[in-house]
Write an enzyme that holds these catalytic residues in place. Structure first.
Site, PDB file in Angstrom:
ATOM      1  N   HIS A 165      33.022  37.220  10.312  1.00  0.00           N
ATOM      2  CA  HIS A 165      32.802  36.690  11.656  1.00  0.00           C
ATOM      3  C   HIS A 165      31.474  35.946  11.654  1.00  0.00           C
ATOM      4  CE1 HIS A 165      33.244  36.600  16.093  1.00  0.00           C
ATOM      5  NE2 HIS A 165      31.921  36.560  16.054  1.00  0.00           N
ATOM      6  N   CYS A 166      31.524  34.656  11.950  1.00  0.00           N
ATOM      7  CA  CYS A 166      30.334  33.813  11.885  1.00  0.00           C
ATOM      8  C   CYS A 166      29.741  33.655  13.287  1.00  0.00           C
ATOM      9  CB  CYS A 166      30.695  32.445  11.306  1.00  0.00           C
ATOM     10  SG  CYS A 166      29.264  31.349  11.149  1.00  0.00           S
ATOM     11  N   PRO A 167      28.557  34.166  13.528  1.00  0.00           N
ATOM     12  CA  PRO A 167      27.950  34.015  14.854  1.00  0.00           C
ATOM     13  C   PRO A 167      27.523  32.585  15.153  1.00  0.00           C
ATOM     14  CG  PRO A 167      26.408  35.052  13.339  1.00  0.00           C
ATOM     15  CD  PRO A 167      27.696  34.948  12.614  1.00  0.00           C
ATOM     16  N   GLY A 170      30.629  31.190  16.479  1.00  0.00           N
ATOM     17  CA  GLY A 170      31.194  32.017  17.544  1.00  0.00           C
ATOM     18  C   GLY A 170      32.663  32.322  17.355  1.00  0.00           C
ATOM     19  N   GLN A 171      33.088  32.527  16.128  1.00  0.00           N
ATOM     20  CA  GLN A 171      34.512  32.760  15.870  1.00  0.00           C
ATOM     21  C   GLN A 171      34.687  33.474  14.536  1.00  0.00           C
ATOM     22  OE1 GLN A 171      37.449  33.444  16.834  1.00  0.00           O
ATOM     23  NE2 GLN A 171      38.053  31.445  17.700  1.00  0.00           N
TER      24      GLN A 171
END
Length: 422
Positions: A165-167, A170-171
Site C-alpha cells: 500500500h503506497c501512501p 493513496g492506493q
C-alpha cells in the site's frame, strides 16, 4: 430507493464521481504528491526553461526544452491518476462463509453434552506450476485468498497480487495497477534527471556568458541551484524504487513476498525467467475489475438457518402440560426417598393408592425387599407423564435389573401374623 454498491461498500475506500473513481482512505496524501511534482516543474519552466528559449540554433530550438518539461509532467500526472484512481484488483467479499467448507466440531461442555461449533480450515493447498501452494482463509472477506493475494489492513480489502500500500499515491498496488505504478515511478525518475540536467546546463551557459566561476553563476540563478538540490534528493527515492522494482519484476516477486518470504528460502513458483517476467507485467492484458461499483444492490434472499446436531427427544414434543424429563425424574426421586423412609407398610400401600396407580398390584414382599436392600432407589419408568403427580395416570414399575441386583434374602407375609415362639 435502491442503493449502489459504492454507497454501502464495506472497505475503507473513498469514491468520487458517483463511484467512477476509487481511492484509498489516505487519498489526501495525493495533494502532497501533486505539489511535489507540479511545483518544481513550474519553477523550472519560469526561471530556467524560459531563459533557454533562444540559446540554441536554430533560434527557436530552445522551445523544445520547455515543451518537453510540460509534456513530461502531464504524462507523469496521468500515470499517477491511473495508479491511484482505479481498482487495484479488489476481490469482492462474500456475504456468507463458503458453505462447501463447513465443518462441525463437537466439543464437550461442562455438563457432558456435545455442542456443535462451526469451523473452517485455516489454509488450503492448491497447485501452481505443479507445486503445492498454501492459501489462507480471510475472516473479514469470508473467502480463501487466491495465490499472491493479501488483505490490506489500510483499505480493508483483499487485493490480487498484492504488492504494497503506497501512501504517496493513496492506493494499494496490486494486479491491475502495478504496471502503471512502475511506469509512474520510473517516469518520475526520468523527469528528475531531465530537470537536474537542464538546470546544470543553464548554470554552464551562465558561466560561459559572463566568464565567471561556478559560484557567480549560481548567484545569478539561485532557482537552478534549488532545483538541482531537490532533484538530487528525489532521485534517491524514486530512483531507488525504480531499481528495486526492476529487480522484483525480473524475478517475478512482489514487495510483500520479498520482505515476508526472503528469510524462508522458499522456492519462487512464479518465476518464468527474466524476459517472460517482464512480458507478463507489461505486455499482458489488464484484467477487468471484478467489482461494478455503480451497480444497484439486489435484495438478498434470506438463508435458512444452519443445521444443528441436537436431537429432539420424543418427550420434548408432547402436549401443552408436558415438562422436561429432568424435572419429572427429580420429582420421582424425591417421592421415592420419602417412601423409603416410611416404616409402616400400610402407609406405603395407601400412598401408592392415593397416587392413582392403575397398574397391576405388586407383591408386598418385593417392595419390602427392595426398600430393605443396600442399593439406591430403583429407577421408575413412566409411560405417560403429566404436569403433576395428582394427574399422573399410567403404570409404573420397578426396573427388573434392580430386583435382580437386590439381595432379597427374606420374604415376609403381612396377611397372617407370626405366632410367638414357645
Amino acid at each position: 430507493m435502491a442503493k449502489r454498491v459504492y454507497e454501502v461498500w464495506k472497505g475503507s475506500n473513498k469514491f468520487i464521481l458517483g463511484g467512477r473513481l476509487i481511492f484509498g482512505p489516505d487519498a489526501r496524501s495525493l495533494i502532497v504528491t501533486l505539489l511535489l511534482i507540479i511545483v518544481p516543474v513550474v519553477v523550472f519552466c519560469v526561471f530556467v526553461a524560459r531563459n533557454l528559449l533562444h540559446e540554441f540554433s536554430p533560434h527557436n530550438a530552445g522551445y523544445a526544452i520547455l515543451v518537453v518539461a510540460i509534456v513530461f509532467m502531464i504524462y507523469v500526472l496521468f500515470l499517477l491518476f491511473l495508479t491511484s484512481a482505479r481498482d487495484p484488483g479488489i476481490i469482492p467479499r462474500n456475504a456468507h462463509p463458503p458453505e462447501e467448507d463447513f465443518r462441525y466440531d463437537s466439543s464437550m461442555s461442562v455438563e457432558g453434552r456435545q455442542t456443535p461449533s462451526l469451523q473452517f480450515p485455516r489454509t488450503k493447498e492448491i497447485m501452481v506450476n505443479g507445486i503445492p501452494v498454501r492459501v489462507k482463509y480471510c475472516d473479514t472477506c469470508m473467502l480463501y485468498r487466491p495465490p499472491r493475494c493479501s488483505h490490506c489492513s489500510i483499505c480493508n480489502n483483499c487485493v490480487e497480487r498484492f504488492d504494497h500500500h503506497c501512501p504517496w499515491v493513496g492506493q494499494c498496488i496490486g494486479l491491475r495497477n502495478y504496471r502503471y505504478f512502475f511506469m509512474f515511478v520510473s517516469s518520475s525518475t526520468l523527469l528528475c534527471i531531465y530537470v537536474f540536467s537542464m538546470s546544470a546546463l543553464y548554470i554552464k551557459i551562465l558561466m560561459d556568458d559572463y566568464q565567471s566561476t561556478v559560484w557567480k553563476a549560481m548567484k545569478e540563478s539561485p532557482a537552478s541551484v534549488v532545483l538541482m538540490a531537490y532533484c538530487f534528493i528525489a532521485l534517491w527515492f524514486v530512483g531507488g524504487l525504480t531499481g528495486f522494482h526492476s529487480y522484483l519484476i525480473g524475478t517475478n516477486q512482489t514487495t510483500y513476498e520479498n520482505f515476508r518470504y526472503r528469510a524462508d528460502n522458499r522456492i519462487n513458483v512464479y518465476n518464468l525467467g527474466c524476459v517472460q517476467n517482464f512480458l507478463e507485467v507489461f505486455f499482458t492484458e489488464v484484467k477487468p475489475s471484478k467489482n461494478n461499483f455503480r451497480a444497484f444492490i439486489q435484495e438478498e434472499v434470506p438463508r435458512p438457518p444452519l443445521p444443528t446436531t441436537r436431537e429432539v427427544e420424543p418427550e420434548d414434543v408432547g402436549g401443552e402440560d408436558r415438562r422436561p424429563k429432568v424435572e419429572d425424574d427429580l420429582e420421582i426421586g424425591e417421592d421415592l426417598l420419602k417412601i423409603s423412609q416410611r416404616r409402616n407398610i400400610e402407609e406405603i400401600d395407601e400412598d401408592i393408592r392415593s397416587r392413582g396407580s392403575n397398574g397391576p398390584a405388586h407383591n408386598i414382599s418385593e417392595v419390602d425387599s427392595v426398600l430393605s436392600s443396600d442399593h439406591r432407589a430403583p429407577t421408575i419408568r413412566s409411560d405417560t407423564r403429566h404436569s403433576s403427580w395428582g394427574r399422573r395416570s399410567g403404570s409404573w414399575e420397578i426396573a427388573p435389573e434392580v430386583l435382580t441386583n437386590s439381595n432379597v434374602t427374606e420374604s415376609r407375609n403381612y396377611s397372617t401374623p407370626k405366632e410367638p415362639r414357645q
